[in-house]
Design a protein around this motif. Structure first.
Motif, PDB file in Angstrom:
ATOM      1  N   ASN A  68       0.634  -1.142   0.022  1.00 33.09           N
ATOM      2  CA  ASN A  68      -0.105  -0.165   0.077  1.00 33.09           C
ATOM      3  C   ASN A  68       1.023   1.080  -0.174  1.00 33.09           C
ATOM      4  O   ASN A  68       0.449   2.374  -0.671  1.00 33.09           O
ATOM      5  N   LEU A 104      -0.996   4.635  -1.845  1.00 37.41           N
ATOM      6  CA  LEU A 104      -2.321   4.370  -1.188  1.00 37.41           C
ATOM      7  C   LEU A 104      -2.094   4.692   0.288  1.00 37.41           C
ATOM      8  O   LEU A 104      -3.194   4.919   0.915  1.00 37.41           O
ATOM      9  N   ASP A 105      -1.154   4.515   1.114  1.00 31.96           N
ATOM     10  CA  ASP A 105      -1.030   4.936   2.547  1.00 31.96           C
ATOM     11  C   ASP A 105       0.424   5.388   2.433  1.00 31.96           C
ATOM     12  O   ASP A 105       1.447   5.592   1.666  1.00 31.96           O
ATOM     13  N   ASP A 160      -2.798  14.131  -0.463  1.00 30.59           N
ATOM     14  CA  ASP A 160      -3.612  13.386  -1.001  1.00 30.59           C
ATOM     15  C   ASP A 160      -4.009  13.742  -2.614  1.00 30.59           C
ATOM     16  O   ASP A 160      -3.478  12.597  -3.368  1.00 30.59           O
ATOM     17  N   ALA A 161      -3.981  14.656  -2.895  1.00 26.73           N
ATOM     18  CA  ALA A 161      -4.217  14.973  -4.504  1.00 26.73           C
ATOM     19  C   ALA A 161      -3.074  14.827  -5.064  1.00 26.73           C
ATOM     20  O   ALA A 161      -2.829  14.213  -6.244  1.00 26.73           O
ATOM     21  N   SER A 193      -2.460  11.135  -5.579  1.00 28.65           N
ATOM     22  CA  SER A 193      -3.441  10.759  -6.774  1.00 28.65           C
ATOM     23  C   SER A 193      -2.864  10.923  -7.816  1.00 28.65           C
ATOM     24  O   SER A 193      -2.858  10.082  -8.990  1.00 28.65           O
ATOM     25  N   SER A 194      -2.161  11.957  -8.170  1.00 31.14           N
ATOM     26  CA  SER A 194      -1.581  12.266  -9.438  1.00 31.14           C
ATOM     27  C   SER A 194      -0.555  11.252  -9.611  1.00 31.14           C
ATOM     28  O   SER A 194      -0.346  10.895 -10.900  1.00 31.14           O
ATOM     29  N   ARG A 252      -0.167   8.186  -8.647  1.00 22.70           N
ATOM     30  CA  ARG A 252      -0.769   6.984  -8.990  1.00 22.70           C
ATOM     31  C   ARG A 252      -1.151   7.036 -10.428  1.00 22.70           C
ATOM     32  O   ARG A 252      -0.978   5.962 -11.084  1.00 22.70           O
ATOM     33  N   SER A 253      -1.825   8.029 -10.776  1.00 25.48           N
ATOM     34  CA  SER A 253      -2.303   8.061 -12.280  1.00 25.48           C
ATOM     35  C   SER A 253      -1.319   7.974 -13.209  1.00 25.48           C
ATOM     36  O   SER A 253      -1.344   7.533 -14.427  1.00 25.48           O
ATOM     37  N   PHE A 312      -1.683  -0.872 -11.285  1.00 24.28           N
ATOM     38  CA  PHE A 312      -2.128  -1.785 -10.157  1.00 24.28           C
ATOM     39  C   PHE A 312      -2.735  -3.056 -11.151  1.00 24.28           C
ATOM     40  O   PHE A 312      -3.734  -2.903 -11.695  1.00 24.28           O
ATOM     41  N   PHE A 334      -5.054  -6.189  -9.344  1.00 24.88           N
ATOM     42  CA  PHE A 334      -5.388  -6.723  -7.824  1.00 24.88           C
ATOM     43  C   PHE A 334      -5.984  -8.263  -7.990  1.00 24.88           C
ATOM     44  O   PHE A 334      -6.021  -8.932  -9.025  1.00 24.88           O
ATOM     45  N   ASN A 368     -10.890  -6.190  -9.834  1.00 23.12           N
ATOM     46  CA  ASN A 368     -11.468  -4.879  -9.653  1.00 23.12           C
ATOM     47  C   ASN A 368     -11.493  -3.905 -10.819  1.00 23.12           C
ATOM     48  O   ASN A 368     -11.039  -2.911 -10.958  1.00 23.12           O
ATOM     49  N   PRO A 371      -7.505   5.176 -16.045  1.00 21.57           N
ATOM     50  CA  PRO A 371      -6.359   5.630 -15.480  1.00 21.57           C
ATOM     51  C   PRO A 371      -6.121   6.893 -16.341  1.00 21.57           C
ATOM     52  O   PRO A 371      -5.696   7.990 -15.583  1.00 21.57           O
ATOM     53  N   TYR A 374      -8.211  10.075 -15.197  1.00 24.75           N
ATOM     54  CA  TYR A 374      -7.563  10.747 -14.282  1.00 24.75           C
ATOM     55  C   TYR A 374      -6.424  11.418 -14.082  1.00 24.75           C
ATOM     56  O   TYR A 374      -5.883  11.977 -13.479  1.00 24.75           O
ATOM     57  N   ILE A 434     -11.632   1.641  -6.227  1.00 23.52           N
ATOM     58  CA  ILE A 434     -10.816   1.346  -7.527  1.00 23.52           C
ATOM     59  C   ILE A 434     -10.524   2.569  -8.083  1.00 23.52           C
ATOM     60  O   ILE A 434      -9.478   2.867  -8.703  1.00 23.52           O
ATOM     61  N   ALA A 479      -7.580   4.288  -6.446  1.00 25.55           N
ATOM     62  CA  ALA A 479      -6.301   3.696  -6.578  1.00 25.55           C
ATOM     63  C   ALA A 479      -5.779   3.988  -8.205  1.00 25.55           C
ATOM     64  O   ALA A 479      -4.436   3.978  -8.262  1.00 25.55           O
ATOM     65  N   LEU A 480      -6.694   4.064  -9.148  1.00 21.23           N
ATOM     66  CA  LEU A 480      -6.275   4.335 -10.397  1.00 21.23           C
ATOM     67  C   LEU A 480      -6.100   5.828 -10.569  1.00 21.23           C
ATOM     68  O   LEU A 480      -5.716   6.291 -11.642  1.00 21.23           O
ATOM     69  N   GLY A 481      -6.236   6.700  -9.596  1.00 18.55           N
ATOM     70  CA  GLY A 481      -5.541   7.946  -9.941  1.00 18.55           C
ATOM     71  C   GLY A 481      -6.513   8.927  -9.602  1.00 18.55           C
ATOM     72  O   GLY A 481      -6.176  10.254  -9.628  1.00 18.55           O
ATOM     73  N   ALA A 482      -7.665   8.730  -9.226  1.00 17.39           N
ATOM     74  CA  ALA A 482      -8.742   9.659  -8.776  1.00 17.39           C
ATOM     75  C   ALA A 482      -8.474  10.520  -7.872  1.00 17.39           C
ATOM     76  O   ALA A 482      -8.094   9.847  -6.734  1.00 17.39           O
ATOM     77  N   LYS A 483      -8.689  11.818  -8.013  1.00 17.47           N
ATOM     78  CA  LYS A 483      -8.487  12.764  -6.888  1.00 17.47           C
ATOM     79  C   LYS A 483      -9.687  12.713  -6.025  1.00 17.47           C
ATOM     80  O   LYS A 483     -10.902  12.413  -6.614  1.00 17.47           O
ATOM     81  N   ILE A 514      -7.749   2.106   0.934  1.00 18.78           N
ATOM     82  CA  ILE A 514      -7.435   1.121   1.248  1.00 18.78           C
ATOM     83  C   ILE A 514      -8.741   0.180   1.653  1.00 18.78           C
ATOM     84  O   ILE A 514      -9.151  -0.951   1.351  1.00 18.78           O
TER      85      ILE A 514
END
Lengths: 247, 456
Positions: free
Chosen positions: A50, A55-56, A75-76, A79-80, A82-83, A88, A90, A94, A108, A111, B354, B357-361, B450
């Motif tokens: 994670n 994510l963490d 956090d924002a 997110s950026s 991650r995208s 990922f 799973f 998912n 993806p 976002y 989901i 995780a895929l990047g959504a703010k 998570i």
């Protein structure tokens, strides 16, 4: 020496103040590696994944992903990250049930703020074809088998040309034959230069990786190179020309 | 179109334009429609509150508009520049135990001469009105005799369908002529042409010179202004009535009869322009209030213009209470939608995980659910507008068809589509979506990715 994709420095993670889940983890992953993260449940491997997946956040320590310290990001910003830099896969696949195969692969990109058009659609179709689902472009996840769904998830993890693919028990829900198919696909992607970190508790599955890290009680117990299983006879080649154009 | 509606339309088209032109907006819209389509019944049921709210606003406002038009037409029939003075029979004197044989009351010719001194008055139409059976051979009709002067036609904008109205010559020569109201004519002359035939009022015969078109009855407003139905009237020259009937009028009612001496029952006074209506009204009131002329209150004065203002005030009151009803029903609708959205958010926890995780703010998730609620209330609003408008059209259509008159109460108003309420209710519906959508959307956005991914 290949470039470092990620570097963990003294990563600690506490839950509810006292539960010490990760105890000073040090780990470096270089471009082109295929790493299997193993360990019994409670060893901290999921927490580590994670954190690797942004994510963490670690309680303390630094996490450099592609040279950027992401352990202090908002956090924002995460997110950026991650995208843009992560893919990922799973255990539960998912996929989004209301979307078709192609649309799931596109998510993806949405976002990332990329405008979906003819070009992106072509690319997503190419990725679906790469994982062998060129004939199922308009199917919904419910109409696909587990193995097919996981292949869509693999295509989705490639769409943003990630630095790192994170796979969390990618074969946990699949029968052994399908598991092999999926692992062959991951091995092929790794051969093409994709960096993969995979969590698993099965030795058979970990055997496909080229480096195995074992964890116990929040510590790295061992970290050694592994000679991966040879690809089975007649294992299908990935249509690499598709990947070059697409991923 | 009022500025408020224009502003609301601007906001609404702006929002729609954003949703349709921007990539993010279009995707949000598409996703929202898909998610709603996935649970058709649930979406419809949660929209129901909004549908009912918007259609109620439109229907109620349209009925308000319709009854307002009825009242305004009524006032226009009475004339906005007119002042109506009427004779009112005062209650019997309490201290006289003997009934007077002839009741003498009301406006006199002297009063009228006095009114002539007011320069702003352009026209005065006196009337004597009494019930009298009209006879033609064996046929009889209980009609109302209206003795008046030719200008009566101008004041009331009357147009004869046949023949002519009374003329100055009739008045000057005390001609024995009459003009029939439409019902009177229909009853006495079911098949024949009434023109140049003669009818009998009391002992004398009158030549029919004209027949009037149907007239809308005026509604009573209480007080001195009673409801009037003009179609049973028969009009004769004022001078003729004085010559033929004299100043005393015998009124026969079932089992009794009474005599009264009244110079005039009504004077309709026309003032040259609308600003002078009130001052002239006050002057006339003061003249009549003179105790030497009218020791008892045997007159009443109606200024239709006052009613116009009353209508304006009532309209504002109605608007306000409708606003309250509408807000309550939209509030209830909004709460219903919020409830469903909260359930939806919980149900779709995994989807949120989901996407994250895929990047959504967080803002992407908020936007997604907010658009979904807005689309839901927007569609609900559109359906409500559609339903409300169709109801108004169908009701008005049925109302206008005589064969369906049994459905409606006599004199009930026909609705007229109130256009501004469409924009109000639509924007309010979407606004309700925003207000009640924010909380569920924020809740979705603030879930731990998570945890959300682990959610079954």
């Amino acid at each position: 020496m290949a470039n470092e994709v990620l570097e963990l420095e003294d990563i600690n993670k506490f839950y509810s103040g006292t539960l010490h889940v990760l105890k000073g983890i040090e780990l470096t992953v270089r471009e082109g590696e295929f790493l299997a993260l193993m360990g019994p449940s409670g060893s901290g491997k999921s927490t580590l994944l994670n954190i690797l997946g942004c994510l963490d956040k670690p309680t303390s320590g630094s996490y450099f992903l592609g040279g950027q310290d992401v352990s202090t990001m908002s956090d924002a910003e995460l997110s950026s990250i991650r995208s843009r830099y992560l893919g990922f896969i799973f255990q539960q696949y998912n996929l989004l049930p209301q979307y078709t195969v192609v649309e799931n692969i596109e998510v993806p990109l949405i976002y990332q703020g990329i405008r979906l058009d003819h070009t992106t659609k072509k690319r997503c179709e190419a990725l679906a074809e790469l994982v062998g689902l060129g004939h199922r472009l308009d199917h919904r996840p419910m109409q696909l088998s587990g193995g097919q769904q996981q292949r869509v998830a693999i295509a989705r993890s490639l769409v943003n040309r990630p630095h790192l693919i994170l796979a969390d028990e990618p074969t946990g829900n699949l029968d052994s034959k399908t598991s092999v198919e999926i692992m062959v696909m991951l091995a092929r992607l790794n051969q093409m230069g994709k960096t993969i970190v995979m969590v698993t508790h099965e030795n058979d599955i970990a055997g496909w990786a080229r480096r195995i890290v074992r964890m116990r009680d929040g510590n790295i117990e061992s970290d050694e190179a592994n000679e991966p299983w040879p690809l089975p006879e007649g294992a299908p080649e990935l249509p690499v020309h598709l990947l070059e154009g697409a991923a | 179109m009022d500025p408020l509606s224009l502003a609301l339309i601007a906001v609404l088209t702006g929002a729609i334009a954003f949703l349709l032109t921007s990539d993010k907006g279009r995707r949000g819209l598409e996703l929202a429609l898909r998610s709603l389509w996935l649970h058709k019944l649930r979406s419809f049921l949660s929209m129901l509150g909004i549908i009912i709210g918007t259609s109620a606003v439109i229907i109620l406002m349209s009925f308000g508009e319709g009854s307002e038009k009825d009242v305004l037409d009524d006032i226009k029939r009475l004339g906005t520049t007119n002042i109506i003075v009427r004779s009112v029979k005062p209650p019997e004197d309490a201290n006289s135990n003997m009934r007077q044989r002839v009741a003498t009351y009301g406006l006199t010719y002297d009063d009228m001469e006095l009114f002539r001194t007011i320069p702003a008055i352009t026209r005065m139409v006196p009337m004597r009105i009494f019930p009298q059976e009209t006879r033609r051979g064996a046929k009889g009709h209980n009609s109302r005799v209206v003795a008046t002067i030719p200008q009566y036609a101008e004041v009331n904008e009357l147009k004869p369908v046949q023949g002519r109205f009374l003329t100055e010559d009739d008045e000057a020569l005390m001609n024995n002529v009459c003009v029939l109201g439409s019902e009177t004519a229909k009853n006495l002359f079911p098949f024949e042409d009434p023109i140049d035939s003669s009818v009998k009022l009391g002992q004398f015969a009158y030549v029919v010179v004209g027949v009037l078109a149907d007239r809308m009855p005026t509604g009573g407003t209480g007080g001195s202004q009673a409801a009037e139905d003009f179609n049973h009237d028969i009009y004769i020259p004022l001078s003729t009535s004085r010559g033929r009937f004299g100043d005393r009028i015998m009124i026969r009612a079932a089992g009794s009869r009474s005599m009264e001496k009244v110079d005039m029952h009504q004077i309709t006074i026309t003032v040259q322009d609308i600003d002078k209506v009130r001052p002239v009204g006050t002057m006339i009131r003061e003249m009549l209030a003179d105790a030497k002329r009218h020791p008892r209150q045997d007159w009443a004065l109606t200024v239709p213009l006052d009613r116009l203002e009353l209508v304006e005030r009532t309209k504002a009151n109605i608007r306000q209470s409708l606003g309250i009803y509408a807000s309550i029903s939209l509030l209830v609708g909004g709460i219903g939608i919020m409830n469903v959205m909260l359930a939806t958010v919980t149900e779709r926890t995994r989807e949120v995980g989901i996407r994250r995780a895929l990047g959504a703010k967080r803002s992407d998730i908020t936007f997604q659910f907010l658009v979904e609620t807005m689309v839901q209330t927007g569609i609900g609003g559109i359906l409500g507008v559609g339903f409300g408008c169709s109801y108004v059209f169908v009701h008005a259509l049925l109302h206008s068809m005589p064969q369906f008159s049994f459905l409606f109460q006599e004199g009930s108003p026909s609705p007229i589509l109130h256009l501004p309420s469409i924009t109000w209710s639509l924007t309010t519906a979407v606004g309700v979506g925003v207000i009640f959508g924010i909380y569920p959307a924020m809740r979705a956005a603030h879930m731990d990715p998570i945890e959300a991914l682990r959610h079954v």
